[in-house]
Design a protein around this motif. Structure first.
Motif, PDB file in Angstrom:
ATOM      1  N   ALA A  17       0.834  -1.212   0.000  1.00  0.00           N
ATOM      2  CA  ALA A  17       0.000   0.000   0.000  1.00  0.00           C
ATOM      3  C   ALA A  17       0.868   1.262   0.000  1.00  0.00           C
ATOM      4  O   ALA A  17       0.621   2.205  -0.761  1.00  0.00           O
ATOM      5  CB  ALA A  17      -0.920  -0.016   1.216  1.00  0.00           C
ATOM      6  N   LEU A  18       1.880   1.272   0.844  1.00  0.00           N
ATOM      7  CA  LEU A  18       2.740   2.464   0.946  1.00  0.00           C
ATOM      8  C   LEU A  18       3.407   2.783  -0.393  1.00  0.00           C
ATOM      9  O   LEU A  18       3.440   3.934  -0.835  1.00  0.00           O
ATOM     10  CB  LEU A  18       3.815   2.263   2.022  1.00  0.00           C
ATOM     11  CG  LEU A  18       3.334   2.261   3.483  1.00  0.00           C
ATOM     12  CD1 LEU A  18       4.486   1.877   4.418  1.00  0.00           C
ATOM     13  CD2 LEU A  18       2.758   3.625   3.878  1.00  0.00           C
ATOM     14  N   ASP A  19       3.937   1.755  -1.043  1.00  0.00           N
ATOM     15  CA  ASP A  19       4.643   1.988  -2.313  1.00  0.00           C
ATOM     16  C   ASP A  19       3.682   2.292  -3.458  1.00  0.00           C
ATOM     17  O   ASP A  19       4.006   3.093  -4.342  1.00  0.00           O
ATOM     18  CB  ASP A  19       5.522   0.782  -2.672  1.00  0.00           C
ATOM     19  CG  ASP A  19       6.851   0.826  -1.917  1.00  0.00           C
ATOM     20  OD1 ASP A  19       7.115   1.852  -1.249  1.00  0.00           O
ATOM     21  OD2 ASP A  19       7.607  -0.144  -1.990  1.00  0.00           O
ATOM     22  N   ILE A  20       2.509   1.658  -3.444  1.00  0.00           N
ATOM     23  CA  ILE A  20       1.526   1.931  -4.509  1.00  0.00           C
ATOM     24  C   ILE A  20       1.090   3.397  -4.417  1.00  0.00           C
ATOM     25  O   ILE A  20       1.001   4.099  -5.425  1.00  0.00           O
ATOM     26  CB  ILE A  20       0.323   0.966  -4.397  1.00  0.00           C
ATOM     27  CG1 ILE A  20       0.762  -0.445  -4.795  1.00  0.00           C
ATOM     28  CG2 ILE A  20      -0.844   1.441  -5.264  1.00  0.00           C
ATOM     29  CD1 ILE A  20      -0.271  -1.547  -4.530  1.00  0.00           C
ATOM     30  N   LYS A  21       0.874   3.856  -3.195  1.00  0.00           N
ATOM     31  CA  LYS A  21       0.506   5.268  -2.994  1.00  0.00           C
ATOM     32  C   LYS A  21       1.606   6.199  -3.508  1.00  0.00           C
ATOM     33  O   LYS A  21       1.330   7.273  -4.072  1.00  0.00           O
ATOM     34  CB  LYS A  21       0.267   5.514  -1.495  1.00  0.00           C
ATOM     35  CG  LYS A  21      -0.450   6.798  -1.166  1.00  0.00           C
ATOM     36  CD  LYS A  21      -1.937   6.683  -1.476  1.00  0.00           C
ATOM     37  CE  LYS A  21      -2.690   7.910  -0.964  1.00  0.00           C
ATOM     38  NZ  LYS A  21      -4.155   7.745  -1.180  1.00  0.00           N
ATOM     39  N   GLY A  22       2.843   5.774  -3.321  1.00  0.00           N
ATOM     40  CA  GLY A  22       3.958   6.573  -3.815  1.00  0.00           C
ATOM     41  C   GLY A  22       3.978   6.659  -5.343  1.00  0.00           C
ATOM     42  O   GLY A  22       4.303   7.698  -5.919  1.00  0.00           O
ATOM     43  N   ILE A  23       3.634   5.554  -5.983  1.00  0.00           N
ATOM     44  CA  ILE A  23       3.686   5.491  -7.455  1.00  0.00           C
ATOM     45  C   ILE A  23       2.441   6.133  -8.079  1.00  0.00           C
ATOM     46  O   ILE A  23       2.522   6.799  -9.105  1.00  0.00           O
ATOM     47  CB  ILE A  23       3.812   4.016  -7.917  1.00  0.00           C
ATOM     48  CG1 ILE A  23       5.124   3.400  -7.394  1.00  0.00           C
ATOM     49  CG2 ILE A  23       3.750   3.905  -9.438  1.00  0.00           C
ATOM     50  CD1 ILE A  23       5.185   1.884  -7.505  1.00  0.00           C
ATOM     51  N   TYR A  24       1.288   5.899  -7.452  1.00  0.00           N
ATOM     52  CA  TYR A  24       0.015   6.458  -7.958  1.00  0.00           C
ATOM     53  C   TYR A  24      -0.586   7.346  -6.871  1.00  0.00           C
ATOM     54  O   TYR A  24      -1.510   6.929  -6.162  1.00  0.00           O
ATOM     55  CB  TYR A  24      -0.969   5.326  -8.291  1.00  0.00           C
ATOM     56  CG  TYR A  24      -0.443   4.280  -9.239  1.00  0.00           C
ATOM     57  CD1 TYR A  24      -0.438   4.499 -10.619  1.00  0.00           C
ATOM     58  CD2 TYR A  24       0.026   3.059  -8.768  1.00  0.00           C
ATOM     59  CE1 TYR A  24       0.046   3.535 -11.502  1.00  0.00           C
ATOM     60  CE2 TYR A  24       0.513   2.082  -9.646  1.00  0.00           C
ATOM     61  CZ  TYR A  24       0.521   2.335 -11.002  1.00  0.00           C
ATOM     62  OH  TYR A  24       1.000   1.370 -11.862  1.00  0.00           O
ATOM     63  N   PRO A  25      -0.086   8.565  -6.725  1.00  0.00           N
ATOM     64  CA  PRO A  25      -0.497   9.398  -5.579  1.00  0.00           C
ATOM     65  C   PRO A  25      -2.002   9.681  -5.552  1.00  0.00           C
ATOM     66  O   PRO A  25      -2.561   9.954  -4.488  1.00  0.00           O
ATOM     67  CB  PRO A  25       0.287  10.701  -5.779  1.00  0.00           C
ATOM     68  CG  PRO A  25       1.321  10.412  -6.812  1.00  0.00           C
ATOM     69  CD  PRO A  25       0.857   9.243  -7.606  1.00  0.00           C
ATOM     70  N   ASN A  26      -2.662   9.586  -6.705  1.00  0.00           N
ATOM     71  CA  ASN A  26      -4.092   9.903  -6.717  1.00  0.00           C
ATOM     72  C   ASN A  26      -5.001   8.716  -6.477  1.00  0.00           C
ATOM     73  O   ASN A  26      -6.217   8.870  -6.433  1.00  0.00           O
ATOM     74  CB  ASN A  26      -4.477  10.558  -8.053  1.00  0.00           C
ATOM     75  CG  ASN A  26      -3.722  11.864  -8.238  1.00  0.00           C
ATOM     76  OD1 ASN A  26      -3.514  12.603  -7.266  1.00  0.00           O
ATOM     77  ND2 ASN A  26      -3.272  12.126  -9.462  1.00  0.00           N
ATOM     78  N   CYS A  27      -4.429   7.537  -6.352  1.00  0.00           N
ATOM     79  CA  CYS A  27      -5.298   6.379  -6.155  1.00  0.00           C
ATOM     80  C   CYS A  27      -5.794   6.334  -4.722  1.00  0.00           C
ATOM     81  O   CYS A  27      -5.166   6.891  -3.810  1.00  0.00           O
ATOM     82  CB  CYS A  27      -4.602   5.073  -6.531  1.00  0.00           C
ATOM     83  SG  CYS A  27      -3.609   4.357  -5.235  1.00  0.00           S
ATOM     84  N   LYS A  28      -6.936   5.707  -4.543  1.00  0.00           N
ATOM     85  CA  LYS A  28      -7.495   5.582  -3.197  1.00  0.00           C
ATOM     86  C   LYS A  28      -7.252   4.149  -2.725  1.00  0.00           C
ATOM     87  O   LYS A  28      -7.518   3.196  -3.463  1.00  0.00           O
ATOM     88  CB  LYS A  28      -8.991   5.907  -3.230  1.00  0.00           C
ATOM     89  CG  LYS A  28      -9.586   6.018  -1.841  1.00  0.00           C
ATOM     90  CD  LYS A  28     -10.800   6.922  -1.762  1.00  0.00           C
ATOM     91  CE  LYS A  28     -11.286   6.952  -0.310  1.00  0.00           C
ATOM     92  NZ  LYS A  28     -12.541   7.673  -0.128  1.00  0.00           N
TER      93      LYS A  28
END
Lengths: 283, 283
Positions: A17-28
């Motif tokens: 989750a932490l890294d996905i948020k970093g890569i796709y900052p706009n995803c929920k």
């Protein structure tokens, strides 16, 4: 990637989750977990944006399943029942054969990618999640040809963005080899911990004598029994085979010592030194 | 401290030399080693100022013996034969009973301090020597009462300057407990390395599957057979006892798996988890 669901917000799911948020900052990022205090913690430390349930999966672009492998057997079919045609689901379980069999004939089988990211620490829970956990780590993908091509692509793009290298294997080979390079290490470490604790239970200060060598070999004995019990259960046959060989090697070493054949003891260690070159290859 | 002799200019001796030079910048450090290329390397990397021989020890304030424990049995009496009344000698061997017995009746016994600094890495040789290796590490001292008081004081001052904490034990207890918290770890790791290498010798790329967990448990399998063979030889009885218990624990774990008693498997791991609290105490 707009909508990501992480089932199991512990070390593995939380780090995704932490890294996905970093890569796709706009995803929920939505979290699903049977442990309510973990969900609360995951929100507090910023791993997830909101809680959700399996009924909400229709809107998911990606579902990551990072729960013990026995729970995965139950949850994965239900996840596939609930997603849309456009959702890609991958798991992170340390066994692959039983999990792949479980959804072999599921109508949404092509929405699932069987994965095993070789990453982790001896800690668990949302607070153990760390950024960059997957960088330069291996991700083993099984039965890739059973996943729809465009969905494979979405997952593989993510793994590439995370810095992972991919290896393709069949589930049987995965379970057999991982028993040697991962499952056996855990048992050797758990039993080393047990042996020393039993012996030294009345002499706690003896652990003052323990150095970094002991710490290194016994580190995995801190691992979660809730995670590891179902792994050993699902991979029983392979794990028992590795244990047989390990025990037989230990008995042989002991025999050499009893026979005072220290030339052979030297040779045993010299042969095992070969692991240096192999490990240099890993890094 | 003007004149320090280091016998064995590898990881352990070399690291002592580096830190001693840091603490006493004006002292001259002499190296003694049967391996001429190690002496050459030790000079090149600045571990020693000059080569010397056992006949030069008369002028020594301090002699550090850091060689395999079988060599120590031969060299220590000869060192004591050659020093002056004012010289303090300590060793760094991982066994203490045989070494203490060897010089029990030596006329210079009171110039010797039996030590075991619990520090090191899996590497060896002069290039493996590192500054600060001994900081915050435990040093086990045996039979301290058999060392002359003013000479004890000189050694203890050095250990304190190096940042070490001291534990006093008798040699028998040292050898018994160190078998559990150090010697057994090495065998478990060597045999883990052997088991995996044997199994996977034809499939080198399988090691791509190995993660940090495997690396941690197998790290000690890189250790030097020349150093470890005589340790196992001298501590044979204790090491065989630890191996018996370790093998019996592994067999029990395997039995539980064969019986599909995964509740008991869980319990085994949960009990071993207790090592967390113990290891927290070490740091």
């Amino acid at each position: 990637m707009n909508s990501v669901f992480v089932i199991g917000v512990g070390l593995i799911g939380g780090s995704f989750a932490l890294d996905i948020k970093g890569i796709y900052p706009n995803c929920k990022i939505f979290g699903i977990d049977t442990n309510k205090s973990h969900l609360q913690e995951a929100k507090e430390v910023g791993i997830i944006d909101a809680e959700a349930s399996l009924q909400d999966l229709k809107s998911a672009d990606l579902v990551v399943i990072a729960i013990p492998v026995d729970a995965t057997l139950n949850v994965l079919p239900e996840v596939l029942d609930n997603i849309s045609e456009e959702t890609i689901v991958f798991d992170a379980g340390s066994t692959k054969e039983d999990i792949c069999l479980q959804v072999k004939n599921h109508p949404r089988r092509r929405n699932y990618l069987a994965a095993h990211p070789i990453a982790g620490t001896e800690f668990s829970g949302p607070k153990a999640a760390i950024k960059g956990l997957y960088k330069n780590k291996t991700n083993i993908i099984c039965e890739v040809e059973d996943t729809a091509f465009k969905l494979q692509e979405r997952a593989l793009k993510l793994f590439s963005d995370l810095g992972m290298r991919i290896r393709y294997m069949n589930p049987k080979a995965h379970d057999k080899h991982i028993a040697y390079v991962s499952h056996l290490s855990h048992i050797s470490s758990f039993m080393l911990g047990k042996t020393v604790i039993e012996k030294e239970k009345n002499e706690r200060d003896i652990f003052d004598m323990a150095g970094s060598g002991f710490e290194s070999t016994v580190r995995l004995a801190k691992s979660s029994p809730a995670m590891w019990t179902p792994i050993f259960q699902q991979n029983k046959t392979n794990v028992i085979e590795t244990l047989d060989e390990y025990i037989s090697n230990l008995k042989h070493f002991k025999k050499l010592m009893e026979n005072e054949d220290f030339e052979a003891v030297f040779k045993e260690m010299e042969d095992a030194n070969h692991i240096k070159h192999i490990l240099n290859g890993i890094k």
